[in-house]
Design a protein around this motif. Structure first.
Motif: not given
Length: 413
Positions: A152-164
């Motif tokens: 999840a921290l890697l997802a946070l760092c990546g800033a990909n629009v998918a999380s939004l």
């Protein structure tokens, strides 16, 4: 709705697990401190990678939007090996949104929204999807942040629009879970689908958890396909650039993701210097098998349930569907798998009758620290997380299948 104690007694009475013991805040804090230490160690081992991970996708979005607004092609190799992998529709959406904020503030607003979305995902899932008394909001956030390899921290760092889009979709699904009202959810999935076609997998939520949602889900999928076709006809130049960019990033740069398809494609490419048909075939069969398997399980649960099959009320069933949304995606990335891992944790705690979830957190986290030392290809670092999700899916499926055959099985627990 029954309280936690009555739910626990009912589950115990029909041979199902009792709720794990309530976790005291002091114990949570101590575990959090341990994971802070682990995070420091992880950073020390891989500190050279963080400059690549930090807000990795943000400059790609900003560069593409600036080029497009200046009349240049947003699909170019100036930021190679990173490419802009979104169709023209995303440019129009992003361009419209960029005019709603003061000039120079767009990146800050996006980063703030992204961070808020990543932090909100486990809270929405815990509060409205899984609804287990033991899964408080603080524990949910800790489980999410401290996932294996800090996914999840890697997802946070990546800033990909998918999380939004994931956050918006899960929030929009809440009325569907409560009252079978999915209208807002379909709107979000449509916008997500014309951005990334893989977001259509989210339609498994209303189909498998809601009631009589097949027709509306098909309409949503057709609308996304129609928009995609319209882009090819009305914006052929931009769409050709989009196709070229996807080809460069996935096939030329070999960014296959680390799902089942990604692993098979990596080894096929390594052996034959090209990706054959069989990774695609296996991935398609897996997606079909998961979907059909869940449809069969749903019928069995509804037929054998003592309470009429309250699909949205069973944490394991909902977790299986959430994991399926990710597993049918052929190109799984950290911003997909972090969600599936959170659902997998709920399944393991419930189906394996884990009384102390914090111990499970430590047990499945520690092996992930040595994965980069065993697997030397960065594109395969996420294999361990994928195996955990597949294992959890199998365990949860078996647990529900066996439970549905018991006399007096209650599906709403």
């Amino acid at each position: 709705m029954a309280d936690a104690s009555s739910e626990s007694k009912r589950d115990y009475a029909v041979g199902r697990m009792r709720e794990p013991e309530e976790i005291r805040p002091a114990r949570l804090v101590s575990v959090l401190l341990m994971f802070v230490v682990a995070a420091v160690g992880f950073w020390w081992l891989h500190r050279g990678d963080f400059s690549l991970w930090w807000l990795e996708d943000l400059p790609v979005y900003a560069h593409a939007l600036r080029d497009w607004q200046a009349g240049r092609s947003p699909y170019n190799a100036e930021l190679s090996p990173l490419y802009f992998l979104y169709p023209p529709a995303f440019l129009y959406m992003a361009g419209w949104l960029s005019h709603l904020v003061p000039e120079g503030w767009g990146a800050w607003v996006y980063v703030g929204a992204h961070v808020a979305a990543v932090c909100a995902i486990p809270l929405v899932l815990a509060r409205y999807f899984f609804r287990r008394p033991w899964l408080g909001l603080l524990l949910a956030e800790l489980v999410f942040v401290a996932e294996p390899r800090f996914t999840a921290l890697l997802a946070l760092c990546g800033a990909n629009v998918a999380s939004l889009f994931y956050c918006l979709a899960f929030a929009a699904a809440v009325p569907g879970l409560r009252r079978n009202r999915w209208e807002l959810f379909y709107l979000v999935v449509f916008l997500g689908g014309i951005t990334k076609i893989t977001f259509l997998a989210l339609l498994l939520l209303p189909v498998l958890i809601g009631k009589r949602q097949w027709g509306r889900s098909i309409v949503c999928g057709v609308a996304v396909a129609g928009t995609n076709l319209a882009e090819q006809v009305l914006l052929p130049g931009l769409y050709a650039g989009y196709q070229w960019s996807v080809l460069q990033a996935i096939l030329v740069q070999r960014h296959y993701g680390y799902g089942v398809f990604g692993v098979l494609a990596f080894f096929d490419d390594k052996r034959h210097h090209a990706v054959g048909l069989w990774p695609y075939a296996v991935s398609a069969l897996l997606a079909l098998g998961i979907t059909l398997g869940l449809l069969v399980l749903r019928r069995r649960l509804e037929d054998g349930s003592a309470d009429g099959g309250l699909l949205a009320g069973n944490a394991v069933w909902v977790a299986l569907v959430v994991m399926a949304v990710v597993l049918v995606n052929p190109r799984e990335m950290q911003y997909d798998v972090d969600i599936a891992l959170f659902a997998a944790f709920v399944v393991f705690v419930t189906a394996l009758r884990v009384r102390w979830p914090l111990l499970l957190m430590v047990a499945w986290f520690l092996p992930s620290l040595v994965v980069p030392r065993v697997i030397h290809s960065p594109v395969l670092y996420g294999v361990y997380e994928t195996l955990l999700v597949l294992g959890a899916f199998g365990v949860g499926y078996w647990w529900l299948w066996r439970g549905a055959g018991r006399s007096g099985f209650s599906f709403g627990g």
